[in-house]
Scaffold this motif. Structure first.
Motif, PDB file in Angstrom:
ATOM      1  N   ASP A  78      10.985   1.602   2.421  1.00 55.57           N
ATOM      2  CA  ASP A  78      11.769   2.742   2.893  1.00 55.57           C
ATOM      3  C   ASP A  78      11.163   4.058   2.411  1.00 55.57           C
ATOM      4  OD1 ASP A  78      13.579   1.178   4.263  1.00 55.57           O
ATOM      5  OD2 ASP A  78      15.015   1.095   2.609  1.00 55.57           O
ATOM      6  N   GLU A  79      10.722   4.073   1.145  1.00 55.37           N
ATOM      7  CA  GLU A  79      10.126   5.302   0.613  1.00 55.37           C
ATOM      8  C   GLU A  79       8.822   5.628   1.328  1.00 55.37           C
ATOM      9  OE1 GLU A  79       9.628   7.212  -3.703  1.00 55.37           O
ATOM     10  OE2 GLU A  79       8.352   5.460  -3.426  1.00 55.37           O
ATOM     11  N   ILE A  80       8.005   4.614   1.585  1.00 58.92           N
ATOM     12  CA  ILE A  80       6.749   4.844   2.309  1.00 58.92           C
ATOM     13  C   ILE A  80       7.036   5.495   3.657  1.00 58.92           C
ATOM     14  CG2 ILE A  80       4.863   3.686   3.541  1.00 58.92           C
ATOM     15  CD1 ILE A  80       4.788   1.664   1.240  1.00 58.92           C
ATOM     16  N   ASN A  81       7.941   4.909   4.406  1.00 59.58           N
ATOM     17  CA  ASN A  81       8.249   5.451   5.736  1.00 59.58           C
ATOM     18  C   ASN A  81       8.799   6.871   5.639  1.00 59.58           C
ATOM     19  OD1 ASN A  81       7.452   3.243   7.363  1.00 59.58           O
ATOM     20  ND2 ASN A  81       9.340   2.163   6.885  1.00 59.58           N
ATOM     21  N   ASP A  82       9.668   7.097   4.681  1.00 60.65           N
ATOM     22  CA  ASP A  82      10.270   8.417   4.520  1.00 60.65           C
ATOM     23  C   ASP A  82       9.219   9.461   4.137  1.00 60.65           C
ATOM     24  OD1 ASP A  82      12.279  10.331   4.412  1.00 60.65           O
ATOM     25  OD2 ASP A  82      12.852   9.841   2.358  1.00 60.65           O
ATOM     26  N   VAL A  83       8.438   9.160   3.112  1.00 57.44           N
ATOM     27  CA  VAL A  83       7.442  10.118   2.615  1.00 57.44           C
ATOM     28  C   VAL A  83       6.387  10.430   3.672  1.00 57.44           C
ATOM     29  CG1 VAL A  83       5.525  10.396   0.985  1.00 57.44           C
ATOM     30  CG2 VAL A  83       7.750   9.603   0.170  1.00 57.44           C
ATOM     31  N   PHE A  84       5.878   9.397   4.316  1.00 59.40           N
ATOM     32  CA  PHE A  84       4.782   9.635   5.256  1.00 59.40           C
ATOM     33  C   PHE A  84       5.266  10.239   6.573  1.00 59.40           C
ATOM     34  CE2 PHE A  84       2.723   7.119   2.098  1.00 59.40           C
ATOM     35  CZ  PHE A  84       1.406   7.550   2.117  1.00 59.40           C
ATOM     36  N   GLU A  85       6.491   9.952   6.976  1.00 53.82           N
ATOM     37  CA  GLU A  85       7.030  10.633   8.157  1.00 53.82           C
ATOM     38  C   GLU A  85       7.232  12.120   7.870  1.00 53.82           C
ATOM     39  OE1 GLU A  85       7.415   9.646  11.219  1.00 53.82           O
ATOM     40  OE2 GLU A  85       6.764   7.600  10.808  1.00 53.82           O
ATOM     41  N   LEU A  86       7.698  12.441   6.674  1.00 54.60           N
ATOM     42  CA  LEU A  86       7.844  13.850   6.292  1.00 54.60           C
ATOM     43  C   LEU A  86       6.485  14.539   6.253  1.00 54.60           C
ATOM     44  CD1 LEU A  86      10.576  13.698   3.504  1.00 54.60           C
ATOM     45  CD2 LEU A  86      10.735  14.920   5.671  1.00 54.60           C
ATOM     46  N   ARG A  87       5.496  13.856   5.713  1.00 50.98           N
ATOM     47  CA  ARG A  87       4.149  14.443   5.673  1.00 50.98           C
ATOM     48  C   ARG A  87       3.625  14.728   7.080  1.00 50.98           C
ATOM     49  NH1 ARG A  87      -0.148  11.346   2.278  1.00 50.98           N
ATOM     50  NH2 ARG A  87      -1.309  13.129   3.109  1.00 50.98           N
ATOM     51  N   LYS A  88       3.884  13.818   8.005  1.00 50.84           N
ATOM     52  CA  LYS A  88       3.423  14.026   9.390  1.00 50.84           C
ATOM     53  C   LYS A  88       4.094  15.240  10.031  1.00 50.84           C
ATOM     54  CE  LYS A  88       3.636  10.273  11.867  1.00 50.84           C
ATOM     55  NZ  LYS A  88       4.138   8.946  12.287  1.00 50.84           N
ATOM     56  N   LEU A  89       5.318  15.510   9.637  1.00 52.43           N
ATOM     57  CA  LEU A  89       6.027  16.670  10.181  1.00 52.43           C
ATOM     58  C   LEU A  89       5.557  17.983   9.565  1.00 52.43           C
ATOM     59  CD1 LEU A  89       9.705  15.336  10.270  1.00 52.43           C
ATOM     60  CD2 LEU A  89       8.307  15.914  12.254  1.00 52.43           C
ATOM     61  N   LEU A  90       5.354  17.984   8.251  1.00 46.00           N
ATOM     62  CA  LEU A  90       5.139  19.230   7.530  1.00 46.00           C
ATOM     63  C   LEU A  90       3.675  19.637   7.376  1.00 46.00           C
ATOM     64  CD1 LEU A  90       7.779  18.772   4.662  1.00 46.00           C
ATOM     65  CD2 LEU A  90       8.022  20.042   6.799  1.00 46.00           C
ATOM     66  N   GLU A  91       2.790  18.675   7.184  1.00 46.18           N
ATOM     67  CA  GLU A  91       1.405  19.049   6.887  1.00 46.18           C
ATOM     68  C   GLU A  91       0.670  19.702   8.058  1.00 46.18           C
ATOM     69  OE1 GLU A  91      -0.919  16.410   4.317  1.00 46.18           O
ATOM     70  OE2 GLU A  91       0.964  15.469   3.695  1.00 46.18           O
ATOM     71  N   PRO A  92       0.870  19.263   9.312  1.00 51.66           N
ATOM     72  CA  PRO A  92       0.216  19.982  10.408  1.00 51.66           C
ATOM     73  C   PRO A  92       0.675  21.435  10.495  1.00 51.66           C
ATOM     74  CG  PRO A  92       0.900  17.815  11.141  1.00 51.66           C
ATOM     75  CD  PRO A  92       1.512  18.020   9.785  1.00 51.66           C
ATOM     76  N   ARG A  93       1.924  21.689  10.171  1.00 47.46           N
ATOM     77  CA  ARG A  93       2.440  23.064  10.166  1.00 47.46           C
ATOM     78  C   ARG A  93       1.686  23.910   9.143  1.00 47.46           C
ATOM     79  NH1 ARG A  93       7.391  25.143   7.363  1.00 47.46           N
ATOM     80  NH2 ARG A  93       8.055  27.041   8.441  1.00 47.46           N
ATOM     81  N   LEU A  94       1.471  23.362   7.960  1.00 46.95           N
ATOM     82  CA  LEU A  94       0.732  24.084   6.934  1.00 46.95           C
ATOM     83  C   LEU A  94      -0.727  24.277   7.325  1.00 46.95           C
ATOM     84  CD1 LEU A  94       2.107  22.390   3.680  1.00 46.95           C
ATOM     85  CD2 LEU A  94       2.718  24.629   4.604  1.00 46.95           C
ATOM     86  N   LEU A 199      -5.623  14.986  14.394  1.00 52.02           N
ATOM     87  CA  LEU A 199      -6.323  14.090  13.481  1.00 52.02           C
ATOM     88  C   LEU A 199      -5.543  13.925  12.184  1.00 52.02           C
ATOM     89  CD1 LEU A 199      -8.754  12.411  12.532  1.00 52.02           C
ATOM     90  CD2 LEU A 199      -9.861  14.552  11.839  1.00 52.02           C
ATOM     91  N   LEU A 200      -4.982  15.017  11.677  1.00 48.40           N
ATOM     92  CA  LEU A 200      -4.219  14.945  10.436  1.00 48.40           C
ATOM     93  C   LEU A 200      -3.026  14.008  10.575  1.00 48.40           C
ATOM     94  CD1 LEU A 200      -3.650  15.929   7.563  1.00 48.40           C
ATOM     95  CD2 LEU A 200      -2.489  17.918   8.549  1.00 48.40           C
ATOM     96  N   VAL A 201      -2.297  14.116  11.678  1.00 47.53           N
ATOM     97  CA  VAL A 201      -1.159  13.222  11.914  1.00 47.53           C
ATOM     98  C   VAL A 201      -1.627  11.772  11.986  1.00 47.53           C
ATOM     99  CG1 VAL A 201       0.614  12.546  13.581  1.00 47.53           C
ATOM    100  CG2 VAL A 201       0.274  14.964  13.038  1.00 47.53           C
ATOM    101  N   ASP A 202      -2.714  11.533  12.717  1.00 43.74           N
ATOM    102  CA  ASP A 202      -3.248  10.171  12.827  1.00 43.74           C
ATOM    103  C   ASP A 202      -3.691   9.644  11.466  1.00 43.74           C
ATOM    104  OD1 ASP A 202      -2.805  10.247  15.544  1.00 43.74           O
ATOM    105  OD2 ASP A 202      -4.883  10.666  16.077  1.00 43.74           O
ATOM    106  N   HIS A 203      -4.309  10.501  10.682  1.00 39.46           N
ATOM    107  CA  HIS A 203      -4.789  10.135   9.350  1.00 39.46           C
ATOM    108  C   HIS A 203      -3.625   9.684   8.463  1.00 39.46           C
ATOM    109  CE1 HIS A 203      -7.010  10.443   5.564  1.00 39.46           C
ATOM    110  NE2 HIS A 203      -6.174  11.360   5.128  1.00 39.46           N
ATOM    111  N   ILE A 204      -2.558  10.452   8.455  1.00 39.06           N
ATOM    112  CA  ILE A 204      -1.384  10.114   7.641  1.00 39.06           C
ATOM    113  C   ILE A 204      -0.719   8.837   8.161  1.00 39.06           C
ATOM    114  CG2 ILE A 204       0.911  10.899   6.919  1.00 39.06           C
ATOM    115  CD1 ILE A 204      -0.227  13.797   7.140  1.00 39.06           C
TER     116      ILE A 204
END
Length: 221
Positions: A78-94, A199-204
């Motif tokens: 659950d933590e993996i899915n939560d953390v990495f889904e959040l990363r996919k949302l936020l990191e491309p924005r940054l 690419l960043l989203v795919d990478h994560i």
């Protein structure tokens, strides 16, 4: 005996040390972290130890269990899915905010961090993989104008550390990480933001899939 703690506050120094010891496997999942024993080992009172354990609970490294105290958390699907889904949302924005204003010196710094990451992987220096991977990503986002998002992502990358180390145990994952990091640098330097963000989203996502597959396979054993 552990060397004396000297930097920042005692609590933050204890957080840093315990986090690294958990990541290194000195305290496996399910281990009980006793406040009195830690206070004696670090030659401090129980107060900074208690504060450190609460911080580690907030980061997901331990669970505070009634009548048992702090228990090192296991690897969580659950933590993996939560953390990495959040990363996919936020990191491309940054990335989209930061890259257009990165200087040549900034890109040189990013490339230097990637080189250090590759060197650590070649040397099988597992203790540095997660930290250097986080440094690489945060360097790309350094000039983003969303300080709150940056702080959230920094925390997510910190939580990802134990999972990143696990995922990079496989040689195929190491090579893919190297290729994707360098392609991310190339696209960012070229200003190809749509391609870089994709690419960043795919990478994560690929890291998330690797970890989910690993935990599911381990659960069958």
């Amino acid at each position: 005996m552990s060397p004396p703690l000297k930097h920042r506050t005692l609590a933050s120094a204890i957080v840093d040390r315990l986090r690294q010891e958990i990541l290194a496997g000195s305290y496996p999942a399910g281990s009980q972290l006793r406040q009195d024993a830690l206070a004696q080992a670090y030659e401090v009172s129980r107060i900074p130890v208690r504060e450190a354990l609460f911080q580690l609970e907030a980061e997901g490294f331990v669970r505070i269990v009634p009548h048992k105290g702090a228990i090192v958390s296991g690897l969580s699907l659950d933590e993996i899915n939560d953390v990495f889904e959040l990363r996919k949302l936020l990191e491309p924005r940054l990335l989209a905010s930061s890259v257009p204003v990165l200087t040549a010196e900034d890109f040189d710094a990013v490339a230097g961090m990637e080189a250090a990451f590759e060197e650590a992987m070649t040397a099988r220096d597992i203790s540095r993989w997660g930290l250097l991977n986080a440094d690489f990503h945060m360097a790309l986002y350094a000039r983003a104008t969303q300080p709150r998002t940056l702080a959230i992502v920094a925390g997510l990358l910190q939580t990802s550390d134990r999972y990143t180390r696990l995922q990079l145990q496989h040689s195929s994952s190491i090579e893919r990480a190297r290729i994707e990091h360098n392609e991310l640098i190339r696209l960012s330097r070229a200003g190809a933001m749509k391609e870089a963000c994709r690419l960043l989203v795919d990478h994560i996502e690929l890291v998330r899939r690797d970890l989910v597959a690993f935990l599911e396979e381990r659960g069958k054993g």
